[in-house]
Design a protein around this motif. Structure first.
Motif, PDB file in Angstrom:
ATOM      1  N   PRO A  28       0.674  -1.228  -0.010  1.00  0.00           N
ATOM      2  CA  PRO A  28       0.057  -0.003   0.030  1.00  0.00           C
ATOM      3  C   PRO A  28       0.771   1.085   0.135  1.00  0.00           C
ATOM      4  O   PRO A  28       1.811   1.392   0.677  1.00  0.00           O
ATOM      5  CB  PRO A  28      -0.937  -0.142   1.282  1.00  0.00           C
ATOM      6  N   ASP A  29       0.597   2.138  -0.877  1.00  0.00           N
ATOM      7  CA  ASP A  29       1.119   3.537  -0.990  1.00  0.00           C
ATOM      8  C   ASP A  29       0.271   4.327  -0.072  1.00  0.00           C
ATOM      9  O   ASP A  29      -0.396   3.969   0.668  1.00  0.00           O
ATOM     10  CB  ASP A  29       0.993   3.929  -2.377  1.00  0.00           C
ATOM     11  N   GLY A  30       0.689   5.629   0.127  1.00  0.00           N
ATOM     12  CA  GLY A  30       0.105   6.663   0.915  1.00  0.00           C
ATOM     13  C   GLY A  30      -1.473   6.771   0.705  1.00  0.00           C
ATOM     14  O   GLY A  30      -2.112   6.825   1.521  1.00  0.00           O
ATOM     15  N   ASP A  31      -1.902   6.687  -0.544  1.00  0.00           N
ATOM     16  CA  ASP A  31      -3.417   6.855  -0.862  1.00  0.00           C
ATOM     17  C   ASP A  31      -4.019   5.609  -0.249  1.00  0.00           C
ATOM     18  O   ASP A  31      -5.150   5.737   0.469  1.00  0.00           O
ATOM     19  CB  ASP A  31      -3.567   6.914  -2.316  1.00  0.00           C
ATOM     20  N   SER A  32      -3.599   4.287  -0.829  1.00  0.00           N
ATOM     21  CA  SER A  32      -4.283   3.181   0.043  1.00  0.00           C
ATOM     22  C   SER A  32      -4.248   2.984   1.413  1.00  0.00           C
ATOM     23  O   SER A  32      -5.309   2.954   1.913  1.00  0.00           O
ATOM     24  CB  SER A  32      -3.445   1.941  -0.909  1.00  0.00           C
ATOM     25  N   LEU A  33      -3.203   3.199   1.942  1.00  0.00           N
ATOM     26  CA  LEU A  33      -3.026   3.226   3.342  1.00  0.00           C
ATOM     27  C   LEU A  33      -3.800   4.210   3.998  1.00  0.00           C
ATOM     28  O   LEU A  33      -4.478   3.937   5.056  1.00  0.00           O
ATOM     29  CB  LEU A  33      -1.399   3.204   3.887  1.00  0.00           C
ATOM     30  N   GLY A  34      -3.738   5.487   3.653  1.00  0.00           N
ATOM     31  CA  GLY A  34      -4.307   6.627   4.181  1.00  0.00           C
ATOM     32  C   GLY A  34      -5.882   6.279   4.215  1.00  0.00           C
ATOM     33  O   GLY A  34      -6.589   6.696   4.981  1.00  0.00           O
ATOM     34  N   SER A  35      -6.443   5.976   2.944  1.00  0.00           N
ATOM     35  CA  SER A  35      -7.678   5.595   2.812  1.00  0.00           C
ATOM     36  C   SER A  35      -8.300   4.527   3.658  1.00  0.00           C
ATOM     37  O   SER A  35      -9.474   4.571   4.390  1.00  0.00           O
ATOM     38  CB  SER A  35      -8.061   5.313   1.305  1.00  0.00           C
ATOM     39  N   MET A  36      -7.515   3.680   3.871  1.00  0.00           N
ATOM     40  CA  MET A  36      -7.881   2.365   4.687  1.00  0.00           C
ATOM     41  C   MET A  36      -8.269   2.868   6.151  1.00  0.00           C
ATOM     42  O   MET A  36      -8.989   2.695   6.747  1.00  0.00           O
ATOM     43  CB  MET A  36      -6.861   1.271   4.745  1.00  0.00           C
ATOM     44  N   GLU A  49     -17.891  -2.148  14.011  1.00  0.00           N
ATOM     45  CA  GLU A  49     -16.799  -2.754  14.517  1.00  0.00           C
ATOM     46  C   GLU A  49     -15.846  -2.986  13.055  1.00  0.00           C
ATOM     47  O   GLU A  49     -16.386  -3.743  12.315  1.00  0.00           O
ATOM     48  CB  GLU A  49     -17.056  -4.084  14.990  1.00  0.00           C
ATOM     49  N   ALA A  50     -15.211  -2.169  12.760  1.00  0.00           N
ATOM     50  CA  ALA A  50     -14.324  -2.213  11.749  1.00  0.00           C
ATOM     51  C   ALA A  50     -12.577  -2.305  11.732  1.00  0.00           C
ATOM     52  O   ALA A  50     -12.374  -1.910  12.853  1.00  0.00           O
ATOM     53  CB  ALA A  50     -14.530  -0.726  10.780  1.00  0.00           C
ATOM     54  N   TYR A  51     -12.095  -3.146  10.696  1.00  0.00           N
ATOM     55  CA  TYR A  51     -10.853  -3.348  10.969  1.00  0.00           C
ATOM     56  C   TYR A  51     -10.318  -3.278   9.388  1.00  0.00           C
ATOM     57  O   TYR A  51     -10.807  -3.588   8.441  1.00  0.00           O
ATOM     58  CB  TYR A  51     -10.490  -4.744  11.204  1.00  0.00           C
ATOM     59  N   ALA A  52      -8.870  -2.991   9.465  1.00  0.00           N
ATOM     60  CA  ALA A  52      -8.190  -2.902   8.109  1.00  0.00           C
ATOM     61  C   ALA A  52      -7.255  -3.888   7.983  1.00  0.00           C
ATOM     62  O   ALA A  52      -6.755  -4.182   9.065  1.00  0.00           O
ATOM     63  CB  ALA A  52      -7.774  -1.526   7.906  1.00  0.00           C
ATOM     64  N   THR A  53      -6.604  -4.146   6.966  1.00  0.00           N
ATOM     65  CA  THR A  53      -5.667  -5.281   7.075  1.00  0.00           C
ATOM     66  C   THR A  53      -4.739  -4.923   5.930  1.00  0.00           C
ATOM     67  O   THR A  53      -4.994  -4.260   4.832  1.00  0.00           O
ATOM     68  CB  THR A  53      -6.242  -6.987   6.732  1.00  0.00           C
ATOM     69  N   ALA A  54      -3.399  -5.242   5.971  1.00  0.00           N
ATOM     70  CA  ALA A  54      -2.244  -4.851   5.158  1.00  0.00           C
ATOM     71  C   ALA A  54      -1.034  -5.658   5.604  1.00  0.00           C
ATOM     72  O   ALA A  54      -0.964  -6.188   6.765  1.00  0.00           O
ATOM     73  CB  ALA A  54      -2.148  -3.421   5.165  1.00  0.00           C
ATOM     74  N   ASP A  55      -0.061  -5.697   4.726  1.00  0.00           N
ATOM     75  CA  ASP A  55       1.309  -6.032   5.180  1.00  0.00           C
ATOM     76  C   ASP A  55       2.028  -5.055   5.743  1.00  0.00           C
ATOM     77  O   ASP A  55       2.288  -4.217   5.250  1.00  0.00           O
ATOM     78  CB  ASP A  55       2.013  -6.651   3.698  1.00  0.00           C
ATOM     79  N   ILE A  56       2.059  -5.305   6.991  1.00  0.00           N
ATOM     80  CA  ILE A  56       2.620  -4.266   7.835  1.00  0.00           C
ATOM     81  C   ILE A  56       4.275  -3.893   7.653  1.00  0.00           C
ATOM     82  O   ILE A  56       4.792  -3.061   8.037  1.00  0.00           O
ATOM     83  CB  ILE A  56       2.272  -4.312   9.341  1.00  0.00           C
ATOM     84  N   ASN A  57       4.954  -5.063   6.669  1.00  0.00           N
ATOM     85  CA  ASN A  57       5.976  -5.052   6.624  1.00  0.00           C
ATOM     86  C   ASN A  57       6.276  -4.082   5.553  1.00  0.00           C
ATOM     87  O   ASN A  57       7.528  -3.917   4.784  1.00  0.00           O
ATOM     88  CB  ASN A  57       6.814  -6.281   6.546  1.00  0.00           C
ATOM     89  N   ALA A  58       5.322  -3.547   4.589  1.00  0.00           N
ATOM     90  CA  ALA A  58       5.659  -3.148   3.402  1.00  0.00           C
ATOM     91  C   ALA A  58       4.894  -1.662   3.231  1.00  0.00           C
ATOM     92  O   ALA A  58       4.206  -0.994   2.255  1.00  0.00           O
ATOM     93  CB  ALA A  58       4.809  -3.906   2.224  1.00  0.00           C
ATOM     94  N   LEU A  59       4.629  -0.965   4.400  1.00  0.00           N
ATOM     95  CA  LEU A  59       3.957   0.358   4.600  1.00  0.00           C
ATOM     96  C   LEU A  59       4.883   1.800   4.253  1.00  0.00           C
ATOM     97  O   LEU A  59       4.233   2.439   3.876  1.00  0.00           O
ATOM     98  CB  LEU A  59       3.597   0.760   6.086  1.00  0.00           C
ATOM     99  N   GLY A  60       6.002   1.587   4.256  1.00  0.00           N
ATOM    100  CA  GLY A  60       6.930   2.775   4.095  1.00  0.00           C
ATOM    101  C   GLY A  60       6.603   3.862   4.689  1.00  0.00           C
ATOM    102  O   GLY A  60       6.349   3.768   6.032  1.00  0.00           O
ATOM    103  N   VAL A 165      -2.472  12.667   3.913  1.00  0.00           N
ATOM    104  CA  VAL A 165      -1.490  11.571   3.224  1.00  0.00           C
ATOM    105  C   VAL A 165      -2.039  11.038   2.028  1.00  0.00           C
ATOM    106  O   VAL A 165      -1.309  10.989   0.838  1.00  0.00           O
ATOM    107  CB  VAL A 165      -0.959  10.719   4.075  1.00  0.00           C
ATOM    108  N   ALA A 166      -3.033  10.408   1.767  1.00  0.00           N
ATOM    109  CA  ALA A 166      -3.940   9.764   0.692  1.00  0.00           C
ATOM    110  C   ALA A 166      -3.776  10.833  -0.597  1.00  0.00           C
ATOM    111  O   ALA A 166      -3.121  10.712  -1.539  1.00  0.00           O
ATOM    112  CB  ALA A 166      -5.156   9.442   0.931  1.00  0.00           C
ATOM    113  N   MET A 167      -4.134  12.083  -0.077  1.00  0.00           N
ATOM    114  CA  MET A 167      -4.317  13.050  -1.440  1.00  0.00           C
ATOM    115  C   MET A 167      -3.017  13.751  -1.770  1.00  0.00           C
ATOM    116  O   MET A 167      -2.834  13.832  -2.850  1.00  0.00           O
ATOM    117  CB  MET A 167      -5.233  14.283  -0.734  1.00  0.00           C
ATOM    118  N   ILE A 168      -2.171  14.063  -0.957  1.00  0.00           N
ATOM    119  CA  ILE A 168      -0.823  14.796  -1.449  1.00  0.00           C
ATOM    120  C   ILE A 168       0.216  13.743  -2.019  1.00  0.00           C
ATOM    121  O   ILE A 168       0.621  14.172  -3.060  1.00  0.00           O
ATOM    122  CB  ILE A 168      -0.062  15.441  -0.269  1.00  0.00           C
ATOM    123  N   THR A 169       0.187  12.312  -1.769  1.00  0.00           N
ATOM    124  CA  THR A 169       0.901  11.371  -2.348  1.00  0.00           C
ATOM    125  C   THR A 169       0.423  11.131  -3.521  1.00  0.00           C
ATOM    126  O   THR A 169       1.263  10.721  -4.556  1.00  0.00           O
ATOM    127  CB  THR A 169       1.292  10.263  -1.477  1.00  0.00           C
TER     128      THR A 169
END
Length: 348
Positions: A28-36, A49-60, A165-169
């Motif tokens: 996930p880039d800034g847009d994907s991560l920020g939006s999530m 009750e909401a949760y987001a999932t991602a590869d936490i080793n690839a967040l940058g 962050v989502a918008m500027i990136t």
């Protein structure tokens, strides 16, 4: 695909859901991560009750955002579902297919009612039960902001910073063609919530890790310019990443190296993530009349007119040969179109 009907359909799905899973695309880039992160915070504030999932080793760099600690690591997603219960709604942001998401997501999310929030021009509107998609938007974050305003959800500083962050990136700090009056109205609204603009700018654009600097140095050495500077490319192999123990997150802005060449119109960044696959990925940036999705589409990829990407099955050498051939064909086809002489020029 963005209409009152689509907003209403999404609202109905949210209203009827209790446990909601949110995901973006791989790495996930800034847009994907920020939006999530923003989507989860807004849903929780609305009583879900909401949760987001991602590869936490690839967040940058965007990994500094408040809310990252609450992410479910994709490798633990199935176990989390078994332990806490099933989800009844799935929200995909900045992505329109399971093929572009972490592979762990599909087994958990497939079959659930789904809302797709996206801005990619290659999104055909077929993914999900409700689609809020605007290819003219600067970012998925901008579309999330619109949905939040329509739902009358209240933002806090953390959700506003995630959307900032989502918008500027994805808009190049509001410099790309996708920046519109609607984009700046959204940005102005986010600023009302105390977004730390200088701090965020410094984190994302003003400082670089040793790994990122080393990868840039290696990428500069690979710079290849052709077609009278019209095309420029750089590359990073698996061995390059391993040599500095770097990840794709450390190479997010490498594409700016070929793009910075004077008179450049097509910039390419070939890279191989250190894994067991025999794939080479390619990031594409364009200027002028060139459409990056035309090149990416030849290899099953997609994105935006000015920024797209794809995965090519094969070695670095194979990927370069195939992409260069596609670029040459694109340039030739343009030449053929512009060189045609009208049948009647009015000359006696």
């Amino acid at each position: 695909m963005e209409s009152r009907e689509s907003y209403a359909a999404a609202k109905e799905l949210v209203s009827g859901a209790k446990r909601i899973l949110v995901s973006g695309h791989l790495s996930p880039d800034g847009d994907s991560l920020g939006s999530m992160i923003a989507m989860v915070r807004l849903l929780r504030a609305a009583g879900k009750e909401a949760y987001a999932t991602a590869d936490i080793n690839a967040l940058g760099k965007p990994g500094f955002l408040d809310g990252v600690k609450d992410l479910i690591p994709v490798r633990k997603l199935k176990a989390f579902r078994r332990r806490t219960g099933a989800f009844d709604l799935f929200v995909a942001v900045d992505c329109s297919s399971f093929a572009r998401m972490p592979p762990e997501v599909e087994p958990v999310a497939k079959g659930l009612k789904c809302i797709c929030i996206d801005h990619h021009v290659t999104n055909d509107g077929t993914f999900g039960d409700a689609q809020i998609v605007d290819p003219s938007a600067s970012s998925a974050g901008e579309v999330v902001w619109r949905f939040a305003k329509w739902m009358e959800w209240k933002l806090d500083r953390a959700s506003a910073e995630a959307l900032w962050v989502a918008m500027i990136t994805d808009s190049g700090r509001f410099a790309y063609d996708s920046t519109s009056p609607r984009t700046l109205r959204a940005a102005g609204d986010l600023l009302k919530h105390g977004v730390r603009t200088a701090f965020i700018n410094d984190v994302i654009y003003g400082t670089f890790s040793r790994k990122a600097i080393e990868l840039k140095r290696i990428a500069w050495r690979s710079l290849h310019i052709w077609k009278n500077r019209k095309v420029a490319e750089v590359s990073l192999s698996r061995d390059d990443f391993r040599s500095v123990r770097g990840t794709k997150a450390d190479a997010e802005d490498i594409i700016e190296i070929p793009r910075s060449v004077a008179r450049n119109e097509i910039a390419l960044f070939f890279y191989q993530i250190p894994d067991r696959t025999k794939e080479t990925r390619c990031s594409i940036r364009t200027r002028g009349d060139w459409d990056a999705t035309v090149l990416a589409g030849k290899f099953g990829g997609g994105g935006h007119i000015r920024a797209a990407g794809c995965t090519i099955k094969g070695s670095m050498g194979t990927a370069k040969r195939q992409m260069r051939a596609a670029v040459k064909e694109l340039l030739k086809s343009a030449c053929r179109k512009t060189s045609r002489i009208p049948a009647n020029l009015g000359i006696p």
